[in-house]
Design an enzyme around this catalytic site. Structure first.
Site, PDB file in Angstrom:
ATOM      1  N   PRO A  16       0.850  -1.194   0.000  1.00 39.79           N
ATOM      2  CG  PRO A  16       0.011  -1.026   2.172  1.00 39.79           C
ATOM      3  CD  PRO A  16       0.787  -1.926   1.278  1.00 39.79           C
ATOM      4  CG  MET A  17       3.577   2.099  -1.911  1.00 34.90           C
ATOM      5  SD  MET A  17       4.726   1.810  -3.270  1.00 34.90           S
ATOM      6  CE  MET A  17       3.730   0.746  -4.346  1.00 34.90           C
ATOM      7  CD  GLN A  69      -1.843  -0.051   5.118  1.00 35.30           C
ATOM      8  OE1 GLN A  69      -1.636   1.068   4.673  1.00 35.30           O
ATOM      9  NE2 GLN A  69      -0.873  -0.909   5.412  1.00 35.30           N
ATOM     10  CB  CYS A  99       2.286   4.982   7.720  1.00 38.16           C
ATOM     11  SG  CYS A  99       2.443   6.556   6.849  1.00 38.16           S
ATOM     12  CE  LYS A 138       3.867  -2.674   4.289  1.00 39.36           C
ATOM     13  NZ  LYS A 138       4.761  -1.623   4.782  1.00 39.36           N
ATOM     14  CG  ASN A 210       7.447  -3.769   2.698  1.00 41.50           C
ATOM     15  OD1 ASN A 210       7.180  -2.788   3.388  1.00 41.50           O
ATOM     16  ND2 ASN A 210       7.589  -3.685   1.398  1.00 41.50           N
ATOM     17  N   GLY A 212      13.025  -2.604   0.577  1.00 37.77           N
ATOM     18  CA  GLY A 212      14.226  -2.707  -0.244  1.00 37.77           C
ATOM     19  C   GLY A 212      14.243  -3.837  -1.250  1.00 37.77           C
ATOM     20  N   GLY A 233       7.344  -2.761  -2.910  1.00 35.18           N
ATOM     21  CA  GLY A 233       6.775  -1.420  -2.936  1.00 35.18           C
ATOM     22  C   GLY A 233       7.145  -0.645  -4.175  1.00 35.18           C
ATOM     23  NE  ARG A 234      10.771   3.215  -2.063  1.00 31.64           N
ATOM     24  CZ  ARG A 234      11.928   3.559  -1.506  1.00 31.64           C
ATOM     25  NH1 ARG A 234      12.494   4.703  -1.838  1.00 31.64           N
ATOM     26  NH2 ARG A 234      12.502   2.777  -0.607  1.00 31.64           N
TER      27      ARG A 234
END
Length: 334
Positions: A16-17, A69, A99, A138, A210, A212, A233-234
């Site tokens: 989730p971003m 989320q 977060c 998370k 999660n 890197g 993620g990214r």
């Protein structure tokens, strides 16, 4: 979705971003992988329960398997938000305990909850009583001056006893003072070994890692080492084809060749036109597609055509076809 199928889907997930993994992004990612578990951006429980912002739960049937989320700390409010999420059709409800943003801290949710595992446990238990779908968490390995080797096992034990069926651990501390949210994604060192140790210590827990992780090869390595899932993620956002297109075969064993990036782009045409017909804008969808050809010939042209034109009046799915045509012509001329 049956719990066994959801656990299988969680072998690979897209994190989730905020500002990124909205419903348009998720439909696009689904063009590349049928199997990976997708997550919404964080939706705050107060926005749903007190604010009545149920439009934040809107999603397309094509996005499943799909997790919602939630951000929040009040157990009753989380339970009601989870119930609303289940009613909206989500396959899983996930609680954000990772977060580090100032806004999240001021609302007493996100990574700050690592300091209060008992409160998190009460929230998880309340959500479990309210819904029949899985409730997951998370988290980080710790925050600020906490010693991760001490606080993480206590945190995992508390939330597992409360009924969390799966946990995703971002293998970095969060520094709530002194680092920005962006810096918190890069500066605190990764401690993958601690997450591996948690899997050995809690073998019955479904643990995903999660932080890197940038490739399917790296993801496979963690799965082969004994972890149950990997969250990317990214890299999944900026190089979506590299991370997601081969996942169905390589992670899930599906007898399915990776979809070509051009095919994935064309798979979005009808969706874009339906979005425009309902009053939406092309750029709301295409901004998530800019990395589709990352690292491939013509990628710069693809990005330029979409970026420079998607906000112009009268745009529709024809812009994607134009970008494909210009990219193809440039490749032929090279």
């Amino acid at each position: 979705m049956p719990s066994d199928a959801l656990r299988s889907a969680a072998r690979l997930s897209v994190a989730p971003m905020m500002e990124w993994t909205d419903r348009h992004c998720r439909v696009f990612h689904r063009q590349l992988s049928r199997e990976a578990l997708l997550y919404t951006e964080m939706v705050t429980a107060p926005a749903l329960v007190r604010g009545g912002a149920l439009h934040l739960l809107d999603h397309d049937a094509a996005e499943h398997p799909l997790a919602l989320q939630l951000g929040g700390s009040d157990p009753e409010e989380l339970a009601e938000a989870a119930r609303l999420g289940e009613e909206a059709g989500y396959d899983e409800i996930n609680l954000n305990c990772g977060c580090p943003s100032d806004r999240v801290q001021s609302g007493t949710f996100g990574a700050v909850l690592m300091r209060d595992p008992a409160l998190v446990a009460r929230g998880v238990a309340a959500m479990r009583r309210a819904v029949s779908v899985p409730v997951t968490v998370k988290c980080r390995i710790g925050v600020d001056d906490q010693e991760p080797a001490e606080v993480l096992p206590a945190f995992l034990e508390a939330v597992a006893e409360a009924g969390a069926t799966r946990l995703i651990v971002h293998a970095r501390k969060a520094w709530l003072q002194g680092l920005s949210p962006k810096e918190n994604r890069d500066i605190p060192p990764l401690d993958y070994e601690l997450v591996m140790e948690m899997k050995r210590r809690f073998p019955e827990l479904h643990l995903s890692i999660n932080g890197g992780i940038t490739s399917l090869e790296q993801a496979r390595g963690f799965l082969e080492a004994g972890l149950d899932g990997v969250m990317v993620g990214r890299a999944a956002y900026h190089q979506p084809w590299d991370v997601l297109a081969g996942a169905d075969a390589e992670i899930y064993g599906a007898d399915r060749a990776p979809v070509a990036p051009e095919e994935a782009a064309r798979g979005m045409l009808d969706y874009i036109d339906a979005h425009v017909a309902s009053g939406g804008k092309v750029h709301q969808v295409t901004r998530h597609m800019l990395g589709l050809f990352a690292g491939r010939p013509g990628a710069r042209i693809w990005r330029r055509v979409l970026s420079e034109n998607a906000t112009k009046p009268g745009m529709d799915s024809g812009l994607v076809l134009r970008a494909l045509d210009e990219m193809t012509a440039a490749r032929a001329a090279a």
